[in-house]
Design an enzyme around this catalytic site. Sequence first.
Site, PDB file in Angstrom:
ATOM      1  N   THR A  95       0.865  -1.182   0.000  1.00 46.21           N
ATOM      2  CA  THR A  95       0.000   0.000   0.000  1.00 46.21           C
ATOM      3  C   THR A  95       0.898   1.228   0.000  1.00 46.21           C
ATOM      4  O   THR A  95       1.614   1.472   0.985  1.00 46.21           O
ATOM      5  CB  THR A  95      -0.883   0.035   1.266  1.00 46.21           C
ATOM      6  OG1 THR A  95      -1.642  -1.167   1.322  1.00 46.21           O
ATOM      7  CG2 THR A  95      -1.827   1.229   1.238  1.00 46.21           C
ATOM      8  N   LYS A 170      -7.530   1.542  -2.536  1.00 49.66           N
ATOM      9  CA  LYS A 170      -7.064   1.069  -1.221  1.00 49.66           C
ATOM     10  C   LYS A 170      -7.061   2.203  -0.186  1.00 49.66           C
ATOM     11  O   LYS A 170      -7.441   1.998   0.976  1.00 49.66           O
ATOM     12  CB  LYS A 170      -5.661   0.480  -1.392  1.00 49.66           C
ATOM     13  CG  LYS A 170      -4.951   0.106  -0.119  1.00 49.66           C
ATOM     14  CD  LYS A 170      -5.572  -1.098   0.561  1.00 49.66           C
ATOM     15  CE  LYS A 170      -4.823  -1.426   1.848  1.00 49.66           C
ATOM     16  NZ  LYS A 170      -5.541  -2.385   2.656  1.00 49.66           N
ATOM     17  N   LYS A 245       0.156   5.273   8.584  1.00 48.94           N
ATOM     18  CA  LYS A 245       0.706   5.530   7.241  1.00 48.94           C
ATOM     19  C   LYS A 245      -0.436   5.698   6.230  1.00 48.94           C
ATOM     20  O   LYS A 245      -0.468   6.651   5.457  1.00 48.94           O
ATOM     21  CB  LYS A 245       1.604   4.363   6.831  1.00 48.94           C
ATOM     22  CG  LYS A 245       2.142   4.474   5.414  1.00 48.94           C
ATOM     23  CD  LYS A 245       2.623   3.154   4.860  1.00 48.94           C
ATOM     24  CE  LYS A 245       1.496   2.205   4.546  1.00 48.94           C
ATOM     25  NZ  LYS A 245       1.834   1.077   3.687  1.00 48.94           N
TER      26      LYS A 245
HETATM   27  P1  NAD Z   1       5.814  -6.191   7.336  1.00 52.88           P
HETATM   28  O1  NAD Z   1       6.606  -5.097   7.941  1.00 52.88           O
HETATM   29  O2  NAD Z   1       5.354  -7.335   8.163  1.00 52.88           O
HETATM   30  O3  NAD Z   1       6.625  -6.822   6.091  1.00 52.88           O
HETATM   31  C1  NAD Z   1       7.367  -6.050   5.214  1.00 52.88           C
HETATM   32  C2  NAD Z   1       8.654  -6.800   4.904  1.00 52.88           C
HETATM   33  O4  NAD Z   1       9.397  -6.031   3.966  1.00 52.88           O
HETATM   34  C3  NAD Z   1       9.543  -6.995   6.133  1.00 52.88           C
HETATM   35  O5  NAD Z   1       9.848  -8.368   6.279  1.00 52.88           O
HETATM   36  C4  NAD Z   1      10.797  -6.155   5.807  1.00 52.88           C
HETATM   37  O6  NAD Z   1      11.991  -6.750   6.300  1.00 52.88           O
HETATM   38  C5  NAD Z   1      10.766  -6.129   4.317  1.00 52.88           C
HETATM   39  N1  NAD Z   1      11.454  -4.992   3.704  1.00 52.88           N
HETATM   40  C6  NAD Z   1      11.375  -3.674   4.007  1.00 52.88           C
HETATM   41  N2  NAD Z   1      12.095  -2.950   3.131  1.00 52.88           N
HETATM   42  C7  NAD Z   1      12.626  -3.830   2.263  1.00 52.88           C
HETATM   43  C8  NAD Z   1      13.445  -3.689   1.108  1.00 52.88           C
HETATM   44  N3  NAD Z   1      13.870  -2.490   0.675  1.00 52.88           N
HETATM   45  N4  NAD Z   1      13.806  -4.815   0.436  1.00 52.88           N
HETATM   46  C9  NAD Z   1      13.379  -6.045   0.855  1.00 52.88           C
HETATM   47  N5  NAD Z   1      12.600  -6.237   1.931  1.00 52.88           N
HETATM   48  C10 NAD Z   1      12.235  -5.136   2.619  1.00 52.88           C
HETATM   49  O7  NAD Z   1       4.578  -5.450   6.622  1.00 52.88           O
HETATM   50  P2  NAD Z   1       3.214  -6.139   6.147  1.00 52.88           P
HETATM   51  O8  NAD Z   1       2.231  -6.102   7.248  1.00 52.88           O
HETATM   52  O9  NAD Z   1       3.523  -7.404   5.451  1.00 52.88           O
HETATM   53  O10 NAD Z   1       2.722  -5.035   5.091  1.00 52.88           O
HETATM   54  C11 NAD Z   1       3.255  -4.944   3.790  1.00 52.88           C
HETATM   55  C12 NAD Z   1       2.385  -3.993   2.984  1.00 52.88           C
HETATM   56  O11 NAD Z   1       1.056  -4.525   2.937  1.00 52.88           O
HETATM   57  C13 NAD Z   1       2.268  -2.589   3.597  1.00 52.88           C
HETATM   58  O12 NAD Z   1       2.274  -1.640   2.572  1.00 52.88           O
HETATM   59  C14 NAD Z   1       0.936  -2.631   4.314  1.00 52.88           C
HETATM   60  O13 NAD Z   1       0.362  -1.342   4.437  1.00 52.88           O
HETATM   61  C15 NAD Z   1       0.141  -3.532   3.397  1.00 52.88           C
HETATM   62  N6  NAD Z   1      -0.968  -4.248   4.055  1.00 52.88           N
HETATM   63  C16 NAD Z   1      -0.792  -4.859   5.254  1.00 52.88           C
HETATM   64  C17 NAD Z   1      -1.867  -5.516   5.839  1.00 52.88           C
HETATM   65  C18 NAD Z   1      -1.742  -6.212   7.167  1.00 52.88           C
HETATM   66  O14 NAD Z   1      -2.776  -6.610   7.737  1.00 52.88           O
HETATM   67  N7  NAD Z   1      -0.536  -6.396   7.698  1.00 52.88           N
HETATM   68  C19 NAD Z   1      -3.109  -5.542   5.186  1.00 52.88           C
HETATM   69  C20 NAD Z   1      -3.243  -4.938   3.947  1.00 52.88           C
HETATM   70  C21 NAD Z   1      -2.155  -4.284   3.378  1.00 52.88           C
END
Ligand code: NAD
Length: 295
Positions: A95, A170, A245
């Site tokens: 997102t 979104k 965010k």
């Molecule tokens: P998270 O922090 O659990 O996972 C993100 C991963 O990305 C981490 O493991 C981190 O180490 C990795 N990362 C960060 N920068 C990086 C880079 N430059 N290169 C490689 N890896 C990198 O986050 P999440 O909850 O999985 O969310 C991911 C996205 O999905 C976000 O944009 C969030 O807003 C969206 N989202 C999350 C949810 C939820 O319920 N968690 C629901 C819908 C959407």
Amino acid sequence: MAKVGFIGVGNMGGPMTRNLLQAGHEVKAFDLSEEALNFVVQSGAVAVAAPAEAATDVDFVVTMLPVGANVRDAVLEGGVLNAASPGTLMVDSSTIDVDTSRELHDAAQAAGFEMLDAPVSGGTVGADAGTLTFMCGGSTAAFAKARGLLADMGRNIIHCGGPGLGQATKICNNMLAGINSLAVSEAFVMGQQLGLDPKTLYDVISTSTGNSYILSQSCPMPGVLPGSPSSNGFKPGFAAKLMLKDMRLSQAAAQATGVATPLGAAATAAYAAHIEHGHGELDATSIIKQLSSKL
Ligand code: NAD
């Protein structure tokens, strides 16, 4: 079956990768966190050491990263567009803001690739169960090409329009979810103070006009829904810092389009205060703590 490079295998990307593997796809995974990588390696993914390696010799590159700057880092600085083969489709499920998303679409197109922004709704529960909703922005051809792959991670795959319009969808959804979490919290804290049993209040509202997805699936009042983050120490789920965010993305979009979003603004301020109080890593429904010191 497809070959997929998956970049960002955290709370969401981890289970999404596992579902791709279970559907028979080959996945090369990259993440900055070794722990996150280990999780998907146990399910059969091959860990690689750089984003460019994940993008080599694959049909799709999927990014699932926290913010726009991370996607830019991985895709542009990380050399994804240099390493990918002709015909590889870029799918960004993170997102992020609409402007960065469109910048990535432009960069992909300039390098000869199609891209789809495909953020998701459904949280970690949906990621786990493979029931996510994908909101897609990009060409009809890119959508058609990605649809089958996305269906192995989700249930509702919707083409919302051209580049960036998945992210626009979104942001509208999450502004509503953020406002709604706060609104449900207000009702339950007030109900409790009035002497109501929260479970009785839940039983009534979940079948009445006040019902919502947040209330029925993820009620912020602890003890109402056994499987919800609120009943499990507010373990995310969807972290409050990610909700802030998204609320800020909504307010930037409101400003850019000249639309008044007074409820969005109030909820954004509440999440900002909540994060300042050190609750950023808790589930977003922990916003209820802002209303009651007893929770
Ligand atoms: P998270 O922090 O659990 O996972 C993100 C991963 O990305 C981490 O493991 C981190 O180490 C990795 N990362 C960060 N920068 C990086 C880079 N430059 N290169 C490689 N890896 C990198 O986050 P999440 O909850 O999985 O969310 C991911 C996205 O999905 C976000 O944009 C969030 O807003 C969206 N989202 C999350 C949810 C939820 O319920 N968690 C629901 C819908 C959407």
